[in-house]
Design an enzyme around this catalytic site. Structure first.
Site, PDB file in Angstrom:
ATOM      1  N   LYS A   1       0.834  -1.196   0.000  1.00 43.79           N
ATOM      2  CA  LYS A   1       0.000   0.000   0.000  1.00 43.79           C
ATOM      3  C   LYS A   1       0.874   1.254   0.000  1.00 43.79           C
ATOM      4  CE  LYS A   1      -4.189  -1.752   0.175  1.00 43.79           C
ATOM      5  NZ  LYS A   1      -5.231  -1.440  -0.806  1.00 43.79           N
TER       6      LYS A   1
ATOM      7  N   LYS B   1     -13.263  -7.732  -7.905  1.00 47.16           N
ATOM      8  CA  LYS B   1     -13.727  -8.184  -6.599  1.00 47.16           C
ATOM      9  C   LYS B   1     -15.157  -8.678  -6.748  1.00 47.16           C
ATOM     10  CE  LYS B   1     -10.892  -5.160  -3.634  1.00 47.16           C
ATOM     11  NZ  LYS B   1     -10.015  -4.509  -4.618  1.00 47.16           N
TER      12      LYS B   1
END
Length: 335
Positions: free
Chosen positions: A115, A224
């Protein structure tokens, strides 16, 4: 669950609410500002489904997450074409010194997603974190970064040039706007910076997820299950985009991760490790055999939800009621 596809799902929202359970699961490490994950689970004739849109999502967006949960609980998924799914380690926006401890949670993973662009942090934090991951995992590991749309076009070009020496597999959603992603690919090519671009939010939060392919805005798409309305819908998006796909997840319980595994296992081609190893970030789950990476992969298997664990991690009554109302609102917003 595979192969079981009743003609219809629940006829009323009351059928959904009848089997609703809400749990709060603690995280072992802070991730995107949270230390616990609250999810609602629904039980149907096929099994369990997870409904866990983030709290800021409105009913219309949440409706797709409900569709995915109902698919899991009432319909099931396509037959798998593989028996396990390679997954990546996920490194939150932690200090570089904490990277070894984070990676130690992931057994055998040879790919890491790092991240970056965390609010309140600077460029040096991102560079040091990625450098630490490369140092721990060695020269042959694959490293991808995920900015969650946090950079401007100029920042993205500058940061990816700075991070390119770490041999990035790709950069996930460096800019929020899909047109900026398309421009960024061109800018990087002009600079001679070889970092492929992956689209995530531009797929799962878009009214038209196929725009990514039309604008040539990405080399890879990240899909997703829940935001796309289920495994079947996600498979359609992948097929229509015609780009290599990576299946990813939010911070889900093993019930939610199982849906992601079903999608990854059903894809005709799967050339990248998937972002389905986030169960390793949880300190508790709803099953005694959680879906966490073993030798860098997740098996394609059923998840046995334990009623005692549901009771142990049950959310307080006001939260239970909040989620019940949220299910009602999402049901009303379904198309």
């Amino acid at each position: 669950m595979s192969g079981q596809r009743p003609v219809s799902g629940p006829a009323t929202v009351e059928e959904v609410l009848e089997g609703l359970r809400v749990v709060t699961l603690p995280l072992g490490i802070r991730f995107r500002g949270v230390t616990e994950r609250e999810v609602a689970l629904v039980r149907g004739p096929v099994g369990w489904g997870e409904f866990a849109p983030f709290v800021e999502y409105a009913p219309q967006e949440s409706a797709r997450w409900l569709d995915a949960a109902l698919e899991a609980a009432w319909q099931g998924w396509p037959e798998p074409v593989r028996g396990e799914v390679a997954v990546n380690a996920t490194v939150p926006a932690v200090p570089a010194a904490d990277v070894p401890a984070v990676l130690a949670r992931y057994d055998g993973c040879t790919t890491a997603k790092v991240k970056v662009a965390e609010r309140g942090q600077g460029e040096r934090d991102d560079i040091d974190r990625v450098a630490a991951v490369r140092d721990v995992m060695g020269p042959h590991a694959r490293i991808r970064v995920d900015a969650n749309g946090g950079w401007s076009l100029t920042q993205a070009a500058d940061m990816l040039a700075a991070l390119a020496p770490f041999d990035l597999e790709y950069a996930e959603q460096p800019c929020a706007d899909v047109r900026d992603l398309a421009r960024l690919r061109i800018d990087l090519a002009h600079q001679g910076v070889d970092v492929p671009i992956a689209a995530d939010e531009s797929i799962r939060k878009a009214e038209d997820p196929l725009e990514v392919a039309r604008l040539r805005a990405a080399d890879v798409i990240v899909v997703k299950v829940a935001p796309l309305g289920g495994v079947a819908s996600a498979l359609d998006v992948v097929a229509e985009c015609g780009l290599p796909a990576v299946v990813s997840s939010a911070i889900d319980s093993s019930v939610g991760l199982r849906a992601g595994v079903a999608l990854a296992a059903a894809l005709p081609d799967l050339d990248h490790a998937c972002g389905l190893g986030t169960g390793a970030l949880l300190s508790a789950d709803v099953t005694h055999e959680p879906l966490v990476p073993v030798r860098g992969a997740l098996p394609v298997r059923a998840v046995q939800v334990d009623e005692m664990l549901l009771d142990r991690h049950a959310s307080p009554t006001p939260r239970q009621e909040w989620w019940r109302e949220r299910v009602r609102a999402a049901w009303a917003a379904r198309r």
